[in-house]
Design a protein around this motif. Structure first.
Motif, mmCIF file in Angstrom:
data_model
loop_
_atom_site.group_PDB
_atom_site.id
_atom_site.type_symbol
_atom_site.label_atom_id
_atom_site.label_comp_id
_atom_site.label_asym_id
_atom_site.label_seq_id
_atom_site.Cartn_x
_atom_site.Cartn_y
_atom_site.Cartn_z
ATOM 1 N N PHE A 30 0.950 -1.218 0.040
ATOM 2 C CA PHE A 30 0.072 0.209 0.023
ATOM 3 C C PHE A 30 1.067 1.174 0.106
ATOM 4 O O PHE A 30 2.112 1.261 0.392
ATOM 5 C CB PHE A 30 -0.867 -0.009 1.382
ATOM 6 C CG PHE A 30 -0.326 0.042 2.590
ATOM 7 C CD1 PHE A 30 0.187 1.377 3.275
ATOM 8 C CD2 PHE A 30 -0.139 -0.992 3.322
ATOM 9 C CE1 PHE A 30 0.875 1.108 4.306
ATOM 10 C CE2 PHE A 30 0.563 -1.063 4.558
ATOM 11 C CZ PHE A 30 0.709 0.228 5.227
ATOM 12 N N LEU A 32 0.049 5.296 1.196
ATOM 13 C CA LEU A 32 -0.872 5.995 1.998
ATOM 14 C C LEU A 32 -0.198 7.542 1.994
ATOM 15 O O LEU A 32 0.921 7.552 1.858
ATOM 16 C CB LEU A 32 -1.316 5.616 3.246
ATOM 17 C CG LEU A 32 -2.349 4.315 3.207
ATOM 18 C CD1 LEU A 32 -2.165 3.603 4.699
ATOM 19 C CD2 LEU A 32 -3.532 4.311 2.610
ATOM 20 N N VAL A 88 -6.920 4.724 8.923
ATOM 21 C CA VAL A 88 -6.695 4.760 7.188
ATOM 22 C C VAL A 88 -8.448 5.064 7.004
ATOM 23 O O VAL A 88 -9.241 4.457 7.273
ATOM 24 C CB VAL A 88 -6.319 3.518 6.450
ATOM 25 C CG1 VAL A 88 -6.474 3.543 5.141
ATOM 26 C CG2 VAL A 88 -4.901 3.120 7.157
ATOM 27 N N SER A 112 -4.329 8.579 4.440
ATOM 28 C CA SER A 112 -5.317 8.662 3.549
ATOM 29 C C SER A 112 -5.068 7.854 2.116
ATOM 30 O O SER A 112 -3.748 8.034 1.884
ATOM 31 C CB SER A 112 -5.500 10.068 3.197
ATOM 32 O OG SER A 112 -6.561 10.405 2.103
ATOM 33 N N ASP A 113 -6.063 7.291 1.759
ATOM 34 C CA ASP A 113 -5.958 6.167 0.425
ATOM 35 C C ASP A 113 -6.667 7.306 -0.563
ATOM 36 O O ASP A 113 -6.972 6.642 -1.561
ATOM 37 C CB ASP A 113 -6.617 5.110 0.743
ATOM 38 C CG ASP A 113 -6.183 4.152 -0.488
ATOM 39 O OD1 ASP A 113 -5.482 4.070 -1.129
ATOM 40 O OD2 ASP A 113 -7.066 3.255 -0.422
ATOM 41 N N ARG A 117 -6.784 4.656 -4.281
ATOM 42 C CA ARG A 117 -7.525 3.780 -3.653
ATOM 43 C C ARG A 117 -6.774 2.268 -3.489
ATOM 44 O O ARG A 117 -7.342 1.309 -3.683
ATOM 45 C CB ARG A 117 -8.890 3.679 -4.247
ATOM 46 C CG ARG A 117 -9.736 4.961 -3.856
ATOM 47 C CD ARG A 117 -11.020 5.065 -4.559
ATOM 48 N NE ARG A 117 -11.998 6.074 -4.436
ATOM 49 C CZ ARG A 117 -11.749 7.124 -4.830
ATOM 50 N NH1 ARG A 117 -10.996 7.527 -5.881
ATOM 51 N NH2 ARG A 117 -12.718 8.024 -4.388
ATOM 52 N N ASN A 118 -5.480 2.296 -3.521
ATOM 53 C CA ASN A 118 -4.675 1.033 -3.638
ATOM 54 C C ASN A 118 -4.821 0.445 -2.450
ATOM 55 O O ASN A 118 -4.879 -0.753 -2.567
ATOM 56 C CB ASN A 118 -3.376 1.532 -3.947
ATOM 57 C CG ASN A 118 -2.403 1.927 -2.956
ATOM 58 O OD1 ASN A 118 -2.152 1.213 -1.910
ATOM 59 N ND2 ASN A 118 -2.379 3.332 -3.034
ATOM 60 N N PHE A 119 -4.976 1.208 -1.206
ATOM 61 C CA PHE A 119 -5.252 0.359 -0.058
ATOM 62 C C PHE A 119 -6.533 -0.331 -0.039
ATOM 63 O O PHE A 119 -6.709 -1.523 0.264
ATOM 64 C CB PHE A 119 -4.877 1.241 1.086
ATOM 65 C CG PHE A 119 -5.234 0.752 2.633
ATOM 66 C CD1 PHE A 119 -4.228 0.254 3.351
ATOM 67 C CD2 PHE A 119 -6.360 0.199 3.064
ATOM 68 C CE1 PHE A 119 -4.032 -0.560 4.596
ATOM 69 C CE2 PHE A 119 -6.609 -0.386 4.433
ATOM 70 C CZ PHE A 119 -5.442 -0.835 5.125
#
Length: 175
Positions: A30, A32, A88, A112-113, A117-119
């Motif tokens: 991830f 972020l 997150v 923040s993702d 929005r990979n997380f």
């Protein structure tokens, strides 16, 4: 891959993007973002070396998310720098930072993702219909292996704080 009906929001079934993270397997990668004197990134590689708790919330602008973040902040305070702790969401880093400052949240870093929005996709927490995160908790060991995963079935409900903290404490004892 999507998981239809994986969670509900006020009783309405919703779809989560991605697969569920499995306990015993390596945590997905991830990236972020957080704001600390400027925009910064945090990745899986950055949290390796210490047990990590990832507290995932839909938005810090909602009461349950605020409660979750405040409870973990209070509980994690006694663990100091022996762990990594992240809240997150898809909230903008500036908004997350403002909330944490106003509420004296100092023991859990807002992350923040919002960019890609990979997380949410990699951890299976992105609600496709609402484009926000579902509520979840993940605990990783110092090597980045998932030792605890909770996908809260009803987005408006709180997670199992005790189970998450037990998993985190067991990692500290093992270290």
């Amino acid at each position: 891959m999507s998981r239809t009906g994986a969670v509900t929001f006020k009783g309405n079934p919703l779809t989560l993007a991605g697969k569920e993270v499995e306990v015993g397997k390596a945590a997905p990668e991830f990236k972020l973002h957080y704001f600390e004197g400027g925009m910064k990134e945090i990745t899986l590689a950055d949290v390796k070396g210490k047990p990590t708790i990832l507290s995932v919330v839909p938005s810090l602008d909602t009461p349950v998310c605020q409660t979750q973040t405040k409870k973990f902040n209070e509980t994690l305070g006694e663990l100091g720098d022996r762990i990594n702790a992240l809240t997150v969401s898809l909230d903008l880093p500036f908004a997350m930072n403002r909330f944490c400052g106003a509420e004296s949240i100092t023991n859990i870093r807002p992350a923040s993702d919002y960019q890609d929005r990979n997380f949410g996709n990699n951890f299976g927490t992105l609600i496709e219909e609402l484009k926000i995160m579902s509520r979840a908790i993940f605990v990783l060991d110092a090597d980045g292996t998932v030792v605890y995963a909770e996908y809260v079935p009803e987005v408006a409900s709180e997670p199992n704080y005790d189970a998450a903290m037990e998993a985190l404490q067991s990692q500290l004892q093992a270290a």
